[in-house]
Enzyme design. Structure first.
Site, PDB file in Angstrom:
ATOM      1  N   TYR A 203      -2.202  -1.249  10.428  1.00  0.00           N
ATOM      2  CA  TYR A 203      -2.239  -1.228   8.784  1.00  0.00           C
ATOM      3  C   TYR A 203      -0.903  -0.840   8.377  1.00  0.00           C
ATOM      4  CZ  TYR A 203      -3.873  -1.284   4.036  1.00  0.00           C
ATOM      5  OH  TYR A 203      -3.935  -1.522   2.617  1.00  0.00           O
TER       6      TYR A 203
ATOM      7  N   SER B 202       1.027  -1.251  -0.084  1.00  0.00           N
ATOM      8  CA  SER B 202      -0.025   0.117  -0.036  1.00  0.00           C
ATOM      9  C   SER B 202       0.988   1.181   0.117  1.00  0.00           C
ATOM     10  CB  SER B 202      -0.873  -0.035   1.170  1.00  0.00           C
ATOM     11  OG  SER B 202      -1.426   1.271   1.406  1.00  0.00           O
TER      12      SER B 202
END
Length: 284
Positions: A156, A143
């Site tokens: 995350y 990401s």
């Protein structure tokens, strides 16, 4: 890799979002596709929808946090199509909040899927590819969170930083020892996917009393992500980014938009040894 026809791609998190889009594109290129997902019904529906093209698509229900599930996935792909040429370790989940308020289960769930899912993929797919006399490629989905650090999503960010570092080390090891296998790391920005509703797939082992702590921060970040992904980039853009990266043998598959500027700011913080700058991307 330049020749895709007749080869086989395995994609985790394949029932929706980026995984489904990659499956559709690979099928369009004449590949056979094995989609893996923990959502049985959604997986069946996706396989049925994608099988209308020229390639062949099969589905294997898989919990990527379990090594034996990923091994079963690989065995099924080899049994069905004879080999694995592209493996996309794409499955991922998200839960946000303040780090000191989030539960041990929040940490465990995201680490088990986002990090261990990639670890299991590397340990399972690379040995198979190493024995094949053909070009192969690993795609690890990280990401732009792997290159930045924003509040309310620390777990995350941590998991995606891990995927990036793991992939960078893998790049060198493959170059030294298994040159027919290449690796890329996909770093999506805000994409129109179901990542904001990951809790729909949260197993019972991470959902016992006290495992899901409701808080203002958790609600705030959930609402913000829902709004952002609703107007996010289409997952088919990420699929094309992956395909182009495979053809070009490019490792970093990054956003070219505001997230890149946020990443540059973080790199400047490190280079200059200054305290972290709060610099959210303008399209967040």
């Amino acid at each position: 890799m330049k020749d895709f026809a007749g080869k086989t791609a395995v994609i985790t998190g394949g029932a929706s979002g980026i995984g489904r889009a990659m499956g559709a594109l690979f099928l369009d290129k004449g590949m056979n596709v094995v989609l893996a997902d923990i959502e049985h019904k959604a997986l069946d529906e996706t396989v049925a929808a994608l099988n209308s093209g020229s390639g062949r698509c099969v589905g294997v229900v898989t919990d990527v946090s379990k090594a034996e599930d990923v091994q079963h996935l690989a065995d099924a792909a080899v049994a069905e199509f004879g080999g694995i040429h592209i493996a996309c370790n794409n499955a991922g989940v998200f839960a946000g909040g303040l780090l000191w308020e989030e539960s041990v289960a929040d940490f465990g769930w995201q680490l088990d899927v986002n990090v261990w899912g990639v670890i299991h993929g590397i340990r399972t797919f690379v040995p198979i590819m190493a024995k094949q006399d053909s070009d192969c490629h690993i795609i690890n989905t990280a990401s732009m969170a792997a290159l930045t650090a924003m509040p309310y999503s620390g777990i995350y960010h941590m998991t995606k930083h891990a995927v990036l570092g793991l992939s960078e080390s893998l790049y060198h090891e493959l170059a030294f020892h298994v040159p027919n296998v290449k690796v890329s790391v996909l770093c999506p920005e805000m994409i129109n996917t179901g990542i904001g509703t990951s809790e729909r797939n949260r197993p019972s082992a991470y959902s016992r009393d006290g495992d899901i702590v409701e808080s203002e921060a958790r609600t705030m970040v959930s609402e913000a992500i829902a709004e952002s992904v609703a107007v996010g980039i289409g997952p088919e853009v990420m699929a094309q980014r992956v395909f182009d990266g495979i053809v070009a043998e490019r490792f970093y598959l990054l956003s070219e938009e505001a997230w890149r500027e946020t990443a540059h700011t973080r790199l400047d913080d490190i280079r200059l040894a200054r305290n972290p700058t709060f610099a959210p991307p303008v399209d967040l």
